[in-house]
Design an enzyme around this catalytic site. Sequence first.
Site: not given
Length: 215
Positions: A94, A178, A113, A96
């Site tokens: 989490m 996922e 995602h 960037i």
Amino acid sequence: MSIARRRVAILISGRGSNMASLIEAARDPTYPAAITLVLSNRPDAAGLARAAEAGIATQVVDHTTFLDRVAFDAAIGRSLGDHAIDLVCLAGFMRIFTDAFVTGWQGRMLNIHPSLLPAFKGLHPHAQALAAGVRIHGCTVHYVVPELDSGPIVAQAAVPVMAGDDEAALAGRVLAEEHRLYPLGLRLVAEGAARLEAGRTVLTSGARTALGLGV
Ligand code: GAR
């Protein structure tokens, strides 16, 4: 003769269930990637213990101890270099990265995602999906580019939105997909059946079959 397996680092910030699915897939010696490092920006990430139990090297690069993003990214980059990493998988990571860092890993960094991109980028994608009233939701494995949740798509899986779903129920249904999709997506990239070309993902016909897309 077997081809050398690609050396993969998984970057996490939390529970690490996608990480665990990748580690499990890579236990198969014919899988084209070996998970050689699990790195977390949070010292308390539960996934770190799971990785250590699986005998994988773990490392914490705590973002709160760096002056800025450039310094944090440089520390991550050093660690990836020290472990001779070929491919990076973001799995619930989490933070960037700076554009320069992402560009340096272009075509060699994947993310998962929990939405059918380009819908519902950013935070709370399941709440976004419920608010939008979509009937089909899902998850996406994609190459990472500087713009958040926007890179060329490698693989997608869809799930229905059921009457009465809340965020947790929908998230659980997506998460099960996922766990199937990320190992498949990494496999395709690691074996070269999916590759980035001029900003688009090119799939071999074998990759299309593996993804259930027809040839
Ligand atoms: C997963 O659902 C992953 O797709 C999502 O966070 C969860 C992490 O769970 N990632 C993002 O939202 C990134 N934008 P996990 O730690 O159990 O794999």
